[in-house]
Design an enzyme around this catalytic site. Sequence first.
Site, PDB file in Angstrom:
ATOM      1  N   SER A 178     -38.344  51.372 -68.328  1.00 57.81           N
ATOM      2  CA  SER A 178     -38.636  50.115 -69.018  1.00 57.81           C
ATOM      3  C   SER A 178     -38.219  50.235 -70.497  1.00 57.81           C
ATOM      4  O   SER A 178     -37.061  50.519 -70.789  1.00 57.81           O
ATOM      5  CB  SER A 178     -40.114  49.771 -68.834  1.00 57.81           C
ATOM      6  OG  SER A 178     -40.379  48.430 -69.173  1.00 57.81           O
ATOM      7  N   ASP A 230     -38.321  43.384 -59.362  1.00 57.15           N
ATOM      8  CA  ASP A 230     -38.567  43.865 -60.718  1.00 57.15           C
ATOM      9  C   ASP A 230     -38.474  42.742 -61.745  1.00 57.15           C
ATOM     10  O   ASP A 230     -37.591  41.880 -61.668  1.00 57.15           O
ATOM     11  CB  ASP A 230     -37.535  44.937 -61.060  1.00 57.15           C
ATOM     12  CG  ASP A 230     -38.013  45.920 -62.108  1.00 57.15           C
ATOM     13  OD1 ASP A 230     -38.736  45.505 -63.030  1.00 57.15           O
ATOM     14  OD2 ASP A 230     -37.665  47.109 -61.987  1.00 57.15           O
ATOM     15  N   HIS A 272     -41.661  46.733 -60.636  1.00 61.19           N
ATOM     16  CA  HIS A 272     -41.343  47.482 -61.843  1.00 61.19           C
ATOM     17  C   HIS A 272     -41.741  48.957 -61.779  1.00 61.19           C
ATOM     18  O   HIS A 272     -41.421  49.719 -62.693  1.00 61.19           O
ATOM     19  CB  HIS A 272     -42.041  46.802 -63.035  1.00 61.19           C
ATOM     20  CG  HIS A 272     -41.510  47.172 -64.381  1.00 61.19           C
ATOM     21  ND1 HIS A 272     -40.167  47.120 -64.701  1.00 61.19           N
ATOM     22  CD2 HIS A 272     -42.145  47.592 -65.514  1.00 61.19           C
ATOM     23  CE1 HIS A 272     -39.997  47.496 -65.951  1.00 61.19           C
ATOM     24  NE2 HIS A 272     -41.168  47.788 -66.476  1.00 61.19           N
TER      25      HIS A 272
END
Length: 296
Positions: A107, A245, A272
Amino acid sequence: MWREIQPDERYEVEVDGYRVVAYSFGNGSETVFCLNGGPGLPCDYLREAHSCLVDKGYRVVAFDQLGTGASDRPDDRALWTIGRYVEETETVRQALGLGKVHMLGHSWGGWLAIDYALTYPEHLRSLILEDTVADMPHLVLELERLRAALGAETVAMMQKHEAQGTYDHPEYLAAVTILNYRHVCRLPEWPAPVRRSLDDWNIGPYATMQGPNEFLYIGNLKDWNRIPDLPRVTMPVLITTGEHDELTPACALRMKLALPNAELKVFANASHMPFYENPGDYYPVLLDFLSRHKEL
Protein backbone atom coordinates in the site's frame (compact mmCIF):
# COMPACT_ATOMS: atom_id res chain seq x y z
CA MET A 1 0.94 -19.35 6.67
CA TRP A 2 1.06 -16.30 8.88
CA ARG A 3 1.26 -16.49 12.63
CA GLU A 4 2.41 -14.14 15.35
CA ILE A 5 6.09 -14.59 16.19
CA GLN A 6 8.21 -12.69 18.68
CA PRO A 7 11.11 -10.84 17.00
CA ASP A 8 14.59 -12.18 17.58
CA GLU A 9 16.01 -8.65 17.78
CA ARG A 10 14.62 -5.20 18.50
CA TYR A 11 16.65 -2.19 17.42
CA GLU A 12 16.44 1.52 18.14
CA VAL A 13 17.78 3.61 15.26
CA GLU A 14 18.35 7.37 15.37
CA VAL A 15 16.74 9.13 12.42
CA ASP A 16 16.73 12.92 12.15
CA GLY A 17 17.28 13.10 15.90
CA TYR A 18 14.30 10.83 16.62
CA ARG A 19 14.06 7.17 17.66
CA VAL A 20 12.80 4.61 15.14
CA VAL A 21 12.20 1.03 16.30
CA ALA A 22 12.95 -1.92 14.02
CA TYR A 23 12.30 -5.66 14.40
CA SER A 24 14.23 -8.59 12.98
CA PHE A 25 13.21 -12.24 12.62
CA GLY A 26 15.53 -15.11 11.71
CA ASN A 27 19.11 -14.98 10.50
CA GLY A 28 18.97 -16.10 6.88
CA SER A 29 21.40 -14.72 4.32
CA GLU A 30 18.52 -13.31 2.24
CA THR A 31 16.60 -10.43 3.85
CA VAL A 32 13.00 -9.42 3.16
CA PHE A 33 12.73 -5.76 4.20
CA CYS A 34 9.07 -4.85 4.80
CA LEU A 35 7.59 -1.37 4.38
CA ASN A 36 4.05 -1.26 5.74
CA GLY A 37 1.11 0.81 4.65
CA GLY A 38 -0.63 3.75 6.22
CA PRO A 39 0.84 6.29 6.41
CA GLY A 40 0.67 6.42 10.19
CA LEU A 41 0.19 2.71 10.91
CA PRO A 42 2.46 0.63 13.13
CA CYS A 43 4.08 -2.24 11.24
CA ASP A 44 2.27 -5.00 13.19
CA TYR A 45 -0.14 -6.09 10.46
CA LEU A 46 2.55 -6.51 7.78
CA ARG A 47 5.24 -7.76 10.16
CA GLU A 48 3.03 -10.56 11.49
CA ALA A 49 1.96 -11.56 7.97
CA HIS A 50 5.56 -12.04 6.80
CA SER A 51 7.65 -13.05 9.81
CA CYS A 52 6.70 -16.65 8.94
CA LEU A 53 9.13 -16.44 6.00
CA VAL A 54 11.78 -17.42 8.57
CA ASP A 55 10.45 -20.96 8.13
CA LYS A 56 11.88 -20.87 4.58
CA GLY A 57 15.26 -19.53 5.66
CA TYR A 58 14.75 -15.80 5.18
CA ARG A 59 15.53 -12.97 7.54
CA VAL A 60 12.56 -10.62 7.86
CA VAL A 61 12.94 -7.00 8.96
CA ALA A 62 10.21 -4.43 9.59
CA PHE A 63 10.13 -1.11 11.41
CA ASP A 64 7.67 1.33 12.89
CA GLN A 65 8.01 4.35 10.66
CA LEU A 66 8.57 7.66 12.44
CA GLY A 67 5.29 8.75 14.00
CA THR A 68 4.00 5.19 14.50
CA GLY A 69 4.07 2.28 16.90
CA ALA A 70 6.97 2.21 19.33
CA SER A 71 8.89 4.88 17.39
CA ASP A 72 8.86 8.52 18.39
CA ARG A 73 5.77 10.53 17.46
CA PRO A 74 6.77 14.13 16.85
CA ASP A 75 4.03 16.62 16.06
CA ASP A 76 5.59 18.32 13.04
CA ARG A 77 3.74 18.12 9.72
CA ALA A 78 6.91 19.05 7.85
CA LEU A 79 8.24 15.55 8.64
CA TRP A 80 5.47 13.76 6.76
CA THR A 81 6.92 13.60 3.25
CA ILE A 82 7.79 10.64 1.07
CA GLY A 83 11.31 11.94 0.50
CA ARG A 84 12.08 12.04 4.21
CA TYR A 85 10.69 8.51 4.64
CA VAL A 86 12.96 7.27 1.82
CA GLU A 87 15.98 8.55 3.74
CA GLU A 88 14.62 7.05 6.96
CA THR A 89 14.32 3.66 5.25
CA GLU A 90 17.91 3.88 4.02
CA THR A 91 19.10 4.87 7.51
CA VAL A 92 17.43 1.78 8.99
CA ARG A 93 18.91 -0.48 6.28
CA GLN A 94 22.40 0.85 6.97
CA ALA A 95 22.04 0.75 10.76
CA LEU A 96 21.04 -2.93 10.67
CA GLY A 97 23.73 -3.79 8.12
CA LEU A 98 21.23 -5.44 5.80
CA GLY A 99 23.17 -5.22 2.54
CA LYS A 100 21.10 -5.91 -0.58
CA VAL A 101 17.52 -6.75 0.28
CA HIS A 102 14.27 -7.97 -1.19
CA MET A 103 12.14 -4.89 -0.50
CA LEU A 104 8.45 -5.61 0.11
CA GLY A 105 6.18 -2.57 0.15
CA HIS A 106 2.47 -2.80 0.86
CA SER A 107 0.00 0.00 0.00
CA TRP A 108 1.64 3.30 1.08
CA GLY A 109 4.74 1.19 1.70
CA GLY A 110 4.70 0.42 -2.03
CA TRP A 111 4.83 4.12 -2.92
CA LEU A 112 7.72 4.44 -0.52
CA ALA A 113 9.41 1.36 -2.03
CA ILE A 114 9.11 2.78 -5.53
CA ASP A 115 10.74 6.05 -4.54
CA TYR A 116 13.41 4.11 -2.63
CA ALA A 117 14.10 1.92 -5.69
CA LEU A 118 14.51 5.04 -7.84
CA THR A 119 16.89 6.57 -5.29
CA TYR A 120 18.89 3.54 -4.09
CA PRO A 121 18.54 0.79 -6.74
CA GLU A 122 21.97 -0.62 -5.88
CA HIS A 123 20.68 -1.82 -2.50
CA LEU A 124 17.83 -3.96 -3.88
CA ARG A 125 17.96 -7.56 -5.00
CA SER A 126 14.28 -7.49 -5.93
CA LEU A 127 11.19 -5.35 -5.40
CA ILE A 128 7.78 -6.64 -4.28
CA LEU A 129 4.94 -4.16 -4.77
CA GLU A 130 1.85 -5.36 -2.96
CA ASP A 131 -1.61 -3.79 -3.29
CA THR A 132 -0.13 -0.47 -4.35
CA VAL A 133 0.02 2.06 -7.18
CA ALA A 134 2.49 4.31 -8.98
CA ASP A 135 0.02 6.91 -10.29
CA MET A 136 -2.14 8.70 -7.74
CA PRO A 137 -4.33 10.64 -10.21
CA HIS A 138 -5.18 7.35 -11.92
CA LEU A 139 -5.99 5.79 -8.55
CA VAL A 140 -8.39 8.64 -7.78
CA LEU A 141 -10.34 7.80 -10.93
CA GLU A 142 -10.46 4.14 -9.90
CA LEU A 143 -11.70 5.04 -6.42
CA GLU A 144 -14.48 7.12 -7.96
CA ARG A 145 -15.50 4.01 -9.90
CA LEU A 146 -15.57 1.90 -6.71
CA ARG A 147 -17.56 4.55 -4.86
CA ALA A 148 -20.07 4.75 -7.71
CA ALA A 149 -21.09 1.15 -6.95
CA LEU A 150 -22.70 2.45 -3.74
CA GLY A 151 -25.30 4.28 -5.83
CA ALA A 152 -25.77 7.88 -6.93
CA GLU A 153 -27.58 8.96 -3.77
CA THR A 154 -24.85 7.64 -1.48
CA VAL A 155 -22.10 9.17 -3.60
CA ALA A 156 -23.88 12.53 -3.51
CA MET A 157 -24.11 12.25 0.27
CA MET A 158 -20.36 11.53 0.51
CA GLN A 159 -19.53 14.44 -1.76
CA LYS A 160 -21.67 16.75 0.38
CA HIS A 161 -19.79 15.80 3.54
CA GLU A 162 -16.43 16.06 1.76
CA ALA A 163 -17.33 19.57 0.61
CA GLN A 164 -18.32 20.51 4.16
CA GLY A 165 -15.38 18.72 5.78
CA THR A 166 -17.76 16.67 7.98
CA TYR A 167 -15.83 13.43 7.59
CA ASP A 168 -16.94 12.23 11.03
CA HIS A 169 -20.69 12.34 10.27
CA PRO A 170 -22.27 8.92 10.97
CA GLU A 171 -23.77 8.50 7.49
CA TYR A 172 -20.45 9.34 5.84
CA LEU A 173 -18.59 6.95 8.12
CA ALA A 174 -21.14 4.23 7.35
CA ALA A 175 -20.44 4.55 3.63
CA VAL A 176 -16.69 4.38 4.22
CA THR A 177 -17.18 1.27 6.39
CA ILE A 178 -19.00 -0.49 3.55
CA LEU A 179 -16.18 0.39 1.17
CA ASN A 180 -13.60 -0.87 3.69
CA TYR A 181 -15.29 -4.26 3.95
CA ARG A 182 -15.53 -4.50 0.17
CA HIS A 183 -12.09 -3.26 -0.80
CA VAL A 184 -9.71 -3.26 2.21
CA CYS A 185 -10.38 -6.60 3.94
CA ARG A 186 -13.31 -8.83 3.04
CA LEU A 187 -13.01 -11.12 6.06
CA PRO A 188 -15.98 -10.94 8.46
CA GLU A 189 -13.52 -10.64 11.36
CA TRP A 190 -10.32 -8.73 10.69
CA PRO A 191 -7.16 -10.47 12.03
CA ALA A 192 -5.75 -9.35 15.37
CA PRO A 193 -2.58 -7.78 13.87
CA VAL A 194 -4.72 -5.66 11.54
CA ARG A 195 -6.91 -4.49 14.40
CA ARG A 196 -3.85 -3.76 16.52
CA SER A 197 -2.34 -1.56 13.82
CA LEU A 198 -5.63 0.23 13.14
CA ASP A 199 -6.26 0.84 16.84
CA ASP A 200 -2.88 2.58 17.11
CA TRP A 201 -3.18 4.66 13.94
CA ASN A 202 -1.54 8.09 14.04
CA ILE A 203 -3.84 10.14 11.85
CA GLY A 204 -1.30 13.00 11.64
CA PRO A 205 0.94 11.53 8.91
CA TYR A 206 -2.08 9.94 7.21
CA ALA A 207 -4.13 13.13 6.93
CA THR A 208 -1.10 15.15 5.85
CA MET A 209 0.04 12.76 3.13
CA GLN A 210 -3.16 11.02 2.02
CA GLY A 211 -6.42 12.39 3.41
CA PRO A 212 -9.23 11.60 5.86
CA ASN A 213 -9.90 8.01 4.69
CA GLU A 214 -8.95 5.35 2.15
CA PHE A 215 -11.24 6.73 -0.54
CA LEU A 216 -10.39 10.45 -0.56
CA TYR A 217 -6.89 11.59 -1.56
CA ILE A 218 -6.31 15.26 -0.78
CA GLY A 219 -2.91 15.16 0.98
CA ASN A 220 0.56 16.03 -0.24
CA LEU A 221 0.77 12.81 -2.30
CA LYS A 222 -2.37 13.47 -4.35
CA ASP A 223 -0.37 14.38 -7.48
CA TRP A 224 2.41 11.78 -7.01
CA ASN A 225 3.04 9.82 -10.23
CA ARG A 226 6.08 7.65 -10.92
CA ILE A 227 4.88 5.89 -14.08
CA PRO A 228 7.26 7.94 -16.29
CA ASP A 229 10.17 6.91 -14.03
CA LEU A 230 9.43 3.18 -13.73
CA PRO A 231 11.49 2.16 -16.80
CA ARG A 232 14.54 3.01 -14.65
CA VAL A 233 13.56 0.30 -12.13
CA THR A 234 15.35 -2.64 -13.74
CA MET A 235 15.56 -5.17 -10.89
CA PRO A 236 13.04 -8.05 -10.83
CA VAL A 237 9.63 -6.85 -9.61
CA LEU A 238 6.65 -8.82 -8.34
CA ILE A 239 3.34 -6.95 -8.34
CA THR A 240 0.43 -8.42 -6.39
CA THR A 241 -3.13 -7.25 -5.90
CA GLY A 242 -6.53 -8.59 -4.89
CA GLU A 243 -9.33 -8.80 -7.42
CA HIS A 244 -11.45 -6.51 -5.20
CA ASP A 245 -8.54 -4.28 -4.08
CA GLU A 246 -9.11 -0.59 -3.39
CA LEU A 247 -5.80 -0.09 -5.21
CA THR A 248 -7.24 -1.88 -8.17
CA PRO A 249 -5.89 -4.44 -10.66
CA ALA A 250 -6.02 -1.65 -13.26
CA CYS A 251 -3.52 0.28 -11.12
CA ALA A 252 -1.33 -2.83 -10.88
CA LEU A 253 -1.42 -3.33 -14.65
CA ARG A 254 -0.39 0.28 -15.17
CA MET A 255 2.78 -0.43 -13.16
CA LYS A 256 3.52 -3.70 -14.93
CA LEU A 257 3.33 -2.11 -18.36
CA ALA A 258 5.82 0.57 -17.33
CA LEU A 259 8.34 -1.74 -15.63
CA PRO A 260 10.92 -3.59 -17.78
CA ASN A 261 11.20 -6.70 -15.56
CA ALA A 262 7.90 -7.23 -13.74
CA GLU A 263 5.34 -9.96 -13.22
CA LEU A 264 1.81 -9.49 -11.92
CA LYS A 265 -0.46 -11.74 -9.87
CA VAL A 266 -4.12 -10.97 -9.09
CA PHE A 267 -5.49 -12.98 -6.16
CA ALA A 268 -9.08 -14.18 -6.27
CA ASN A 269 -11.40 -13.73 -3.28
CA ALA A 270 -9.21 -10.97 -1.86
CA SER A 271 -9.05 -7.21 -1.67
CA HIS A 272 -6.26 -5.15 -0.07
CA MET A 273 -4.77 -7.86 2.17
CA PRO A 274 -4.40 -11.14 0.24
CA PHE A 275 -1.90 -12.41 2.82
CA TYR A 276 -4.81 -12.60 5.29
CA GLU A 277 -7.74 -13.06 2.91
CA ASN A 278 -6.28 -15.74 0.62
CA PRO A 279 -3.05 -17.00 2.20
CA GLY A 280 -3.26 -20.34 0.38
CA ASP A 281 -2.62 -18.61 -2.93
CA TYR A 282 -0.53 -15.69 -1.67
CA TYR A 283 2.41 -17.39 0.03
CA PRO A 284 3.32 -19.82 -2.81
CA VAL A 285 3.49 -16.90 -5.26
CA LEU A 286 5.70 -14.84 -2.94
CA LEU A 287 8.00 -17.75 -2.09
CA ASP A 288 8.38 -18.77 -5.73
CA PHE A 289 9.41 -15.24 -6.68
CA LEU A 290 11.90 -14.96 -3.82
CA SER A 291 13.44 -18.35 -4.60
CA ARG A 292 14.02 -17.33 -8.23
CA HIS A 293 15.84 -14.16 -7.26
CA LYS A 294 18.17 -15.27 -4.50
CA GLU A 295 21.85 -14.41 -4.69
CA LEU A 296 23.62 -17.04 -6.74
